[in-house]
Design an enzyme around this catalytic site. Structure first.
Site, PDB file in Angstrom:
ATOM      1  N   SER A 683     -10.661  -3.770 -11.072  1.00 30.93           N
ATOM      2  CA  SER A 683      -9.387  -4.377 -11.445  1.00 30.93           C
ATOM      3  C   SER A 683      -9.193  -5.781 -10.893  1.00 30.93           C
ATOM      4  O   SER A 683      -8.236  -6.464 -11.275  1.00 30.93           O
ATOM      5  CB  SER A 683      -8.232  -3.477 -10.977  1.00 30.93           C
ATOM      6  OG  SER A 683      -8.236  -3.348  -9.571  1.00 30.93           O
ATOM      7  N   LYS A 726       0.807  -1.165  -7.929  1.00 31.71           N
ATOM      8  CA  LYS A 726       0.475  -2.584  -7.824  1.00 31.71           C
ATOM      9  C   LYS A 726       1.715  -3.463  -7.983  1.00 31.71           C
ATOM     10  O   LYS A 726       1.875  -4.472  -7.279  1.00 31.71           O
ATOM     11  CB  LYS A 726      -0.583  -2.944  -8.867  1.00 31.71           C
ATOM     12  CG  LYS A 726      -1.936  -2.296  -8.608  1.00 31.71           C
ATOM     13  CD  LYS A 726      -2.923  -2.591  -9.714  1.00 31.71           C
ATOM     14  CE  LYS A 726      -4.275  -1.935  -9.440  1.00 31.71           C
ATOM     15  NZ  LYS A 726      -5.253  -2.159 -10.517  1.00 31.71           N
TER      16      LYS A 726
END
Length: 807
Positions: A683, A726
């Site tokens: 990611s 996140k």
């Protein structure tokens, strides 16, 4: 006067066919004669010289034998006496004279008449026969001692005979009632005295061996009977003692108790039949037999399980919702699923229990949620931890053949629950392991399969047990560690980490009141405002859950309690300034956004054990030969993602204003700080690409932009996981914009409303769009409303709108 026939003299004699017996020479015996032909033969012999031939029938069942049914070798005998009985039969006393062979039958009616020749051989006492006579005498003596059926005087009678043939005939006559018919005939047909003695020796040896075996068997049976009689006598004494003491008879009472428990346990028919069969076995066993202990344990387990005991569910949805909200802050998904189950239970009475899997970091309330579910449903609660379980028998139990065998943890939990519809928590199901003893996860497939668990079979009980009414809840920290077939049977509910606001609310409404009560304090002893709680959460804990926060609050309460006991005021106001006096210096620092826009530094966001956090990526360009150096304890996938970003930048170098041969003249060093912490995953791909482009093109990266997404060689941005965590990490660190893959748009509504109000997000599907946002000093307004895919959206109360432009 003894009559006979000389050898070679073929005289005619009447013949009497004998059934079931023989007459040996020198043997005097009474015969019962009833057949008409036999009576005529005796009368004819008595009218003549009293001589008659006695021969045995081959088949004793023949009432009218033919010559072929009669043995050729017989005995010539003399009729001594004849007595007619009232029944019509005749009793005859005969004495054997010698062996004869039937030559021919000269008449068959009114009786058999035959020509017979005497079989006479020398009957001399030579050394060979002398030795045989002694051996037979010893054998006969031993046989008499063992048999007890022959008087000892018969041996004396036989020893008076000095001829071997006569001795053999006398012994055979004494043993007539013991010998088999075929043995008697063989002895009669043995004309030679030596052969007769040898045959008699074999017969005596065989019969002696049989008597020895009979004696051993009789002795063993007698000992067993004596022991059984002794046990019976002692048990009767014990019963009498118990009766005098006023106690009940143990065995009878025990069996009756078991029978009563079996009758009231509510067993299914199959289980009740098995239980009664085992009870019958127990009743027939001696009380102290080892097997009796095994059967008792088995019956105890059977009658202690909740076969028919069931607690009624509390189906009030509003009340259940209230209880769940009282016990937990947030956790909307598991609460919603439980309330849905209650609603359906009101409509469908026979609904099978759901099988839920709560997945989340430690300390997020998975175990306590299961306990609250049991309280909301008014069901009993049982928890079983599967962490580190390696043996399949821990689930299914051991066979009863093993010493100390027990049922598995499933039935042990059901026994503790005491009802067949509890809330059954399987904790740490992702920590199951397997080795040579089997795979526990495979054994759980039957337990957690609604199509099979109505007839769960434990190795110990070996009877089906219904688990279909149980509400199974499993917990795990990571669903990737759960075997796929097992995961497929469960409904997974993810519990992400708490936001800072949620932690403040949990501490204020749940943790602090409980901890104060546990330490004997109340609200007046400790004054802790929201600002202090936020500082404590930021600088003294780093976790997705609240366990560390609970420990820190307990540490503060301990100091307050000590101050109160030592004569202090008992009132300690905590502030941001004096927090370090109670807990020491801060243990963690918050990763905040950079103070200035910098070249070669991009901000990625990642999911850690403590939730989401930002992760700055630094790139330095040095003269060299095109080496790409990666540091910061990166995993293999993350290294491959950096290589893909590097290849993409080389392919687009001219468009980015970068020298096309930079990979031959410069080395690139990509570093991610906090190098002691391992990092993995794809990611951070777009963040690494942004940092490299910034360093090579000498363009600054906006300090308030965080990003996440996987990059391909063609620059496409692929979706990633953990969007909520996140976003929380980026918001906590002061970020204003977060770049996301367009395919993650569906995950945006999971972000809490306060974060959606303050954090902007850019949905992109190509790396060029990422650079357009991240490398610009200000995001161009015309890009927002141009209808291009790289629009910027701000999340309001009602979520993102396609026709809305951010301002």
């Amino acid at each position: 006067m003894k009559r006979g026939c000389r050898q070679g003299d073929n005289r005619a004699y009447p013949l009497l066919a004998l059934r079931g017996m023989l007459v040996f020479p020198q043997m005097v015996v009474h015969l019962e004669v009833g057949r008409e032909r036999s009576v005529v033969a005796v009368e004819e012999a008595l009218a003549g010289d009293r001589a008659i031939v006695l021969a045995g029938q081959r088949d004793t069942r023949q009432d009218h034998p033919e010559p072929s049914d009669i043995h050729e070798i017989g005995t010539l005998a003399e009729v001594k006496q004849l007595i007619r009985l009232a029944s019509g039969t005749v009793r005859v006393l005969v004495e054997g004279i010698g062996r004869v062979r039937v030559q021919e039958y000269i008449a068959r009616a009114p009786c058999f008449r035959v020509r017979a020749e005497e079989l006479a051989v020398p009957d001399l006492r030579v050394p060979a026969t002398e030795a045989m006579m002694r051996a037979v005498a010893q054998q006969y003596e031993q046989y008499i001692k063992l048999s007890k059926r022959l008087p000892a005087e018969t041996l004396d009678t036989a020893m008076t005979e000095d001829r071997p043939g006569r001795m053999a005939d006398v012994l055979a006559a004494h043993m007539h009632g013991i010998l088999k018919p075929e043995d008697r005939q063989d002895l009669l047909e043995a004309v030679e005295p030596g052969a007769r003695l040898e045959l008699l020796s074999r017969i005596l040896g065989r019969e002696t061996e049989i008597l020895e075996l009979e004696r051993k068997i009789s002795s063993r049976v007698r000992k067993q009977m004596e022991k059984a009689q002794k046990d019976y006598y002692l048990r009767e004494q014990l019963k009498a003692i118990h009766k005098e003491l006023g106690d009940k008879e143990d065995r009878t009472s025990e069996v009756d108790d078991y029978r009563q428990k079996i009758g009231s346990a509510g067993f299914p028919a199959e289980v009740e039949e098995r239980a009664l069969r085992e009870l019958d076995r127990l009743d027939k066993m001696p009380p102290m037999a080892a097997e009796a202990v095994v059967v008792r344990n088995y019956l105890d387990w059977l009658v202690s399980l909740p076969w028919s005991i069931e607690t009624p569910d509390r189906l009030e949805v509003a009340r259940a919702h209230e209880i769940l909200d009282q016990d937990h802050h947030g956790l909307e998904k598991p609460k919603e699923r439980i309330l849905e189950y209650l609603a359906i239970r009101q409509l469908a009475k026979n609904l099978r229990g759901p099988i839920l899997c709560l997945v989340g970091p430690p300390g997020t309330g998975k175990t306590s949620v299961a306990r609250s579910v049991a309280r909301a449903l008014d069901r009993r609660f049982v928890r079983v931890s599967f962490g580190g379980v390696r043996d399949e028998a821990e689930i299914r139990g051991h066979r009863r053949t093993y010493v100390g065998a027990l049922p598995g943890r499933i039935l042990q939990g059901m026994r503790r629950a005491g009802s067949r519809n509890p809330v059954f928590l399987m904790d740490e199901i992702d920590k199951l392991a397997s080795d040579f003893r089997g795979d526990p996860a495979a054994a759980l497939l039957e337990v957690l399969d609604p199509e099979q668990n109505h007839a769960f079979s434990d190795h110990y009980l070996e009877v089906p047990f219904d688990l279909s009414r149980v509400m199974f809840i499993t917990t795990a920290n990571s669903q990737h560690s759960i075997p796929r077939p097992l995961l497929d049977r469960m409904e997974v509910i993810n519990l992400p980490g708490y936001t800072e606001d949620e932690k403040v609310a949990i501490a204020t409404n749940h943790l602090l009141p409980r901890i104060l009560t546990e330490h004997g304090l109340h609200r007046g002893h400790l004054e802790m405002g929201e600002g202090v709680l936020r500082r404590l959460i930021e600088e003294y804990t780093r976790e997705a859950g609240v366990r560390g926060l609970e420990r820190e609050l307990a540490a503060v309460c301990r100091k307050v309690a000590r101050d109160l006991v030592e004569g202090g005021t008992g009132h300690l106001p905590l502030s941001v300034d004096n927090l370090h006096h109670f807990l020491g210096p801060p243990r963690y620092r918050v990763n905040l956004a950079e103070k200035d826009d910098e070249v070669g530094v991009a901000t990625a966001v990642a999911v850690t054990d403590s939730g989401g956090d930002i992760m700055p990526i630094e790139v330095t360009v040095m003269r060299g030969k095109g080496t790409l150096l990666l540091t910061g304890k990166l995993g293999e996938i993350m290294r491959e993602s950096a290589q893909a970003a590097f290849s993409y930048i080389r392919s687009r170098a001219r468009e980015f204003g970068i020298e096309e041969d930079f990979h031959e003249r410069y080395d690139l060093h990509v570093h991610i700080p906090e190098g002691a912490m391992p990092k993995e995953g794809p990611s951070a791909g777009i963040a690494m690409a942004t940092a490299v482009v910034s360093a090579l093109a000498n363009r600054t990266v906006r300090r308030d932009v965080a990003m996440t997404g996987e990059i391909t060689l063609r620059g496409r941005v692929l979706p990633v996981g953990g969007i909520k965590e996140k976003a929380l990490g980026a918001h906590r660190s002061g970020m204003k914009i977060m770049i996301l893959p367009r395919e993650n748009e569906k995950d945006l509504l999971e972000i809490p409303l306060p974060v959606r109000k303050e954090l902007q997000a850019v949905l992109v599907d190509h790396m060029d769009q990422v650079l357009e946002v991240a490398l610009a000093q200000r995001f161009p307004l015309e890009l927002l409303c141009s209808g291009e895919p790289d629009e910027v959206r701000q999340f309001r109360k009602d979520g993102p709108k396609d026709d809305e432009c951010a301002t």
